[in-house]
Write a protein that holds these residues in place. Sequence first.
Motif, mmCIF file in Angstrom:
data_model
loop_
_atom_site.group_PDB
_atom_site.id
_atom_site.type_symbol
_atom_site.label_atom_id
_atom_site.label_comp_id
_atom_site.label_asym_id
_atom_site.label_seq_id
_atom_site.Cartn_x
_atom_site.Cartn_y
_atom_site.Cartn_z
ATOM 1 N N LEU A 93 0.829 -1.210 0.000
ATOM 2 C CA LEU A 93 0.000 0.000 0.000
ATOM 3 C C LEU A 93 0.860 1.255 0.000
ATOM 4 C CD1 LEU A 93 -2.691 1.549 0.315
ATOM 5 C CD2 LEU A 93 -2.473 1.227 2.792
ATOM 6 N N VAL A 94 1.822 1.345 0.900
ATOM 7 C CA VAL A 94 2.612 2.581 0.977
ATOM 8 C C VAL A 94 3.551 2.719 -0.216
ATOM 9 C CG1 VAL A 94 2.399 2.807 3.476
ATOM 10 C CG2 VAL A 94 4.327 1.520 2.541
ATOM 11 N N ARG A 95 3.990 1.610 -0.779
ATOM 12 C CA ARG A 95 4.787 1.693 -2.004
ATOM 13 C C ARG A 95 3.949 2.263 -3.148
ATOM 14 N NH1 ARG A 95 9.437 -1.376 -2.985
ATOM 15 N NH2 ARG A 95 8.605 -2.024 -5.011
ATOM 16 N N ALA A 96 2.669 1.894 -3.203
ATOM 17 C CA ALA A 96 1.786 2.437 -4.246
ATOM 18 C C ALA A 96 1.548 3.927 -4.028
ATOM 19 C CB ALA A 96 0.467 1.677 -4.252
ATOM 20 N N VAL A 97 1.364 4.335 -2.762
ATOM 21 C CA VAL A 97 1.176 5.758 -2.460
ATOM 22 C C VAL A 97 2.399 6.558 -2.902
ATOM 23 C CG1 VAL A 97 0.937 7.450 -0.594
ATOM 24 C CG2 VAL A 97 -0.425 5.346 -0.552
ATOM 25 N N ALA A 98 3.585 5.970 -2.730
ATOM 26 C CA ALA A 98 4.827 6.648 -3.104
ATOM 27 C C ALA A 98 5.164 6.497 -4.580
ATOM 28 C CB ALA A 98 5.983 6.115 -2.264
ATOM 29 N N GLY A 99 4.278 5.876 -5.365
ATOM 30 C CA GLY A 99 4.492 5.772 -6.801
ATOM 31 C C GLY A 99 5.382 4.626 -7.233
ATOM 32 N N VAL A 100 5.746 3.743 -6.297
ATOM 33 C CA VAL A 100 6.659 2.650 -6.639
ATOM 34 C C VAL A 100 5.905 1.527 -7.343
ATOM 35 C CG1 VAL A 100 8.316 0.971 -5.748
ATOM 36 C CG2 VAL A 100 8.116 3.227 -4.662
ATOM 37 N N ASP A 101 4.762 1.118 -6.784
ATOM 38 C CA ASP A 101 3.999 0.000 -7.347
ATOM 39 C C ASP A 101 2.773 0.504 -8.100
ATOM 40 O OD1 ASP A 101 5.828 -1.673 -6.212
ATOM 41 O OD2 ASP A 101 4.549 -2.344 -4.560
ATOM 42 N N ALA A 102 2.344 -0.281 -9.084
ATOM 43 C CA ALA A 102 1.212 0.103 -9.927
ATOM 44 C C ALA A 102 -0.115 -0.154 -9.231
ATOM 45 C CB ALA A 102 1.264 -0.679 -11.241
ATOM 46 N N VAL A 103 -1.113 0.650 -9.566
ATOM 47 C CA VAL A 103 -2.474 0.465 -9.046
ATOM 48 C C VAL A 103 -3.440 0.330 -10.217
ATOM 49 C CG1 VAL A 103 -2.013 1.728 -6.913
ATOM 50 C CG2 VAL A 103 -2.886 2.970 -8.911
ATOM 51 N N SER A 104 -4.574 -0.326 -9.952
ATOM 52 C CA SER A 104 -5.590 -0.490 -10.989
ATOM 53 C C SER A 104 -6.753 0.467 -10.809
ATOM 54 C CB SER A 104 -6.111 -1.935 -10.985
ATOM 55 O OG SER A 104 -6.695 -2.254 -9.727
ATOM 56 N N ALA A 105 -6.850 1.077 -9.617
ATOM 57 C CA ALA A 105 -7.935 2.025 -9.358
ATOM 58 C C ALA A 105 -7.555 2.893 -8.177
ATOM 59 C CB ALA A 105 -9.250 1.286 -9.065
ATOM 60 N N GLY A 106 -8.236 4.040 -8.057
ATOM 61 C CA GLY A 106 -8.034 4.919 -6.917
ATOM 62 C C GLY A 106 -7.131 6.097 -7.219
ATOM 63 N N THR A 107 -7.102 7.035 -6.281
ATOM 64 C CA THR A 107 -6.322 8.257 -6.463
ATOM 65 C C THR A 107 -5.520 8.579 -5.206
ATOM 66 O OG1 THR A 107 -8.136 9.646 -5.649
ATOM 67 C CG2 THR A 107 -8.029 9.234 -8.032
ATOM 68 N N VAL A 108 -4.438 9.333 -5.416
ATOM 69 C CA VAL A 108 -3.624 9.874 -4.328
ATOM 70 C C VAL A 108 -3.469 11.374 -4.564
ATOM 71 C CG1 VAL A 108 -1.389 9.852 -3.157
ATOM 72 C CG2 VAL A 108 -2.353 7.708 -4.048
ATOM 73 N N HIS A 109 -3.867 12.188 -3.583
ATOM 74 C CA HIS A 109 -3.698 13.641 -3.657
ATOM 75 C C HIS A 109 -2.764 14.105 -2.540
ATOM 76 C CE1 HIS A 109 -7.427 13.307 -6.026
ATOM 77 N NE2 HIS A 109 -7.112 14.491 -6.542
ATOM 78 N N VAL A 110 -1.860 15.015 -2.873
ATOM 79 C CA VAL A 110 -0.989 15.659 -1.887
ATOM 80 C C VAL A 110 -1.225 17.155 -1.954
ATOM 81 C CG1 VAL A 110 1.382 16.113 -1.171
ATOM 82 C CG2 VAL A 110 0.744 13.835 -1.981
ATOM 83 N N LYS A 111 -1.757 17.704 -0.865
ATOM 84 C CA LYS A 111 -2.116 19.122 -0.800
ATOM 85 C C LYS A 111 -2.991 19.519 -1.991
ATOM 86 C CE LYS A 111 1.680 20.770 2.087
ATOM 87 N NZ LYS A 111 2.779 21.747 2.259
ATOM 88 N N GLY A 112 -3.933 18.654 -2.319
ATOM 89 C CA GLY A 112 -4.883 18.930 -3.393
ATOM 90 C C GLY A 112 -4.413 18.567 -4.778
ATOM 91 N N ARG A 113 -3.134 18.221 -4.936
ATOM 92 C CA ARG A 113 -2.590 17.874 -6.251
ATOM 93 C C ARG A 113 -2.704 16.367 -6.463
ATOM 94 N NH1 ARG A 113 3.848 18.389 -7.897
ATOM 95 N NH2 ARG A 113 3.837 16.754 -9.502
ATOM 96 N N ARG A 114 -3.331 15.989 -7.553
ATOM 97 C CA ARG A 114 -3.467 14.558 -7.863
ATOM 98 C C ARG A 114 -2.167 14.035 -8.464
ATOM 99 N NH1 ARG A 114 -8.366 11.469 -11.129
ATOM 100 N NH2 ARG A 114 -7.349 9.413 -11.233
#
Length: 498
Positions: A301-322
């Motif tokens: 999960l945290v690797r996906a949040v950090a952009g390391v692993d691929a995801v098939s659905a969902g979003t991550v926003h940092v300070k409003g930036r997708r």
Amino acid sequence: MATDLGAGDLVVTGAVKEYPGTRALDGVDLRVGPGELVALLGENGAGKSTLSGIIAGATTPTAGSMTWRGRPYAPTSPADAIAAGIGMIHQEMRLLPELTVAENVLVGRWPSASGGFISRREMRRRAKEKLDQLGFSQSMDTLVRDLSVAGQQQVEIAKALALDARLLILDEPTAALGGNETDALFECVGRLKEEGVSFIYVSHRLAEIRRIADRIVVLRDGARVAEHDRGDVHPDQLVQEMVGRSVERLFPELLPPREEVVLAVEGLTSAQGRFQDVSFSVRAGEVFGVAGIVGAGRTELVRAVAGVDAVSAGTVHVKGRRLRPHSIGDAIDAGVVLVPEDRKAQGVIVADRIDDNVALPHLKALTTGGWLGRRRLRQAADGVISRLGVKGRPGDRIGALSGGNQQKVVIGKWLQKQPSVVILDEPTRGIDVGARASIYDIVAELSAAGVAIVVVSSDLDEVLGLSHRVMVLSRGQAQGILEHEEADPSRVIALATV
């Protein structure tokens, strides 16, 4: 520390180990009785590994003597120790992942059938005989790479048992295990103790040691400073004996988080099926813990949040930036940094120097006209060393540092980017109690500065002691998010085992 050692399966008397300029072990005595588990406690550099290495035949002592089962014992190699019935299970397991369970248990001693062929039936039978002692439930034909960490550990122990080991040295055996896996390991140990197998148990986890040890021996600066029966010592006293000073509180008091949401994760689903539909948010200054047993999907999960692993659905926003999915560069540009679970494989280049490692995320800023400025490199490393209290100099090789100092370098190299989100995956694995306190102080400093922090840990005390809130994962799904006041061990374990 002079001691009446008395009788025992293993008796170590006055063990000394000197290296040029240092005495790693200073006249240490140790006794381990039949079917007894003796825990070795101490900070990194206290002498635990040196003493274990001497007993396991990997290190030659400068002075001292040993007896094993009443006879003089002076192994000159691990093979000598194994032949005598003493084996060591290392923290970093030494298995062949592409071979089966049975092949690993009997590696180098595969039984032969007529015509010189390997008797796989006999190999499975012998391996199963040893693994049945440990409660192992998988097929003997399973590839080791497909086992959980706990399963691989059982295979390591079975390897030693297949060599008729009667004393096992376990080095940080629960470092990569969750609660259920730890319970399973302890059940294995209990069964083997009933059969007369003895153990030396090296760990930094005080609660586990007090739970499983028959005796506790504390080392500090190469000397034996204390010995206790399991039930007659408080953890605070053990910490004080280990570090030589009082550590008033291991976990720092954190300020309340701010209102601003820095990290927002919605419906994140792994492309490899490791987790599904996970949502959470982390505010400025909040420490957000992620708990769960091994295999729950925490690291993925945290690797996906950090952009390391691929995801098939969902979003991550940092300070409003997708963020763009599966883009490490985009995550870093947005202020997301990941301190990985395996610092030696993913966090540092062990053969390189401190300054070279610190420079890796900042090469553009440290170069002029395509050349890397050595003065800037040194200044950057000096900043990390000073800020985080690293015991080392810019030119020191990373591999020569303790685990705690290596981890500080990993954290420090990322802090120079002034991140908005810091993800710490197993931040204190294999780190002694003094270095743990330093890492926790860094977490408190980042929290006070308004950084959003995500902490993944298999150490339940750690994740509960550090976090404002805790999300519990089970089989890749979020089972609940608990506020600090309600996140007690029983509730977390109940959710983690759904």
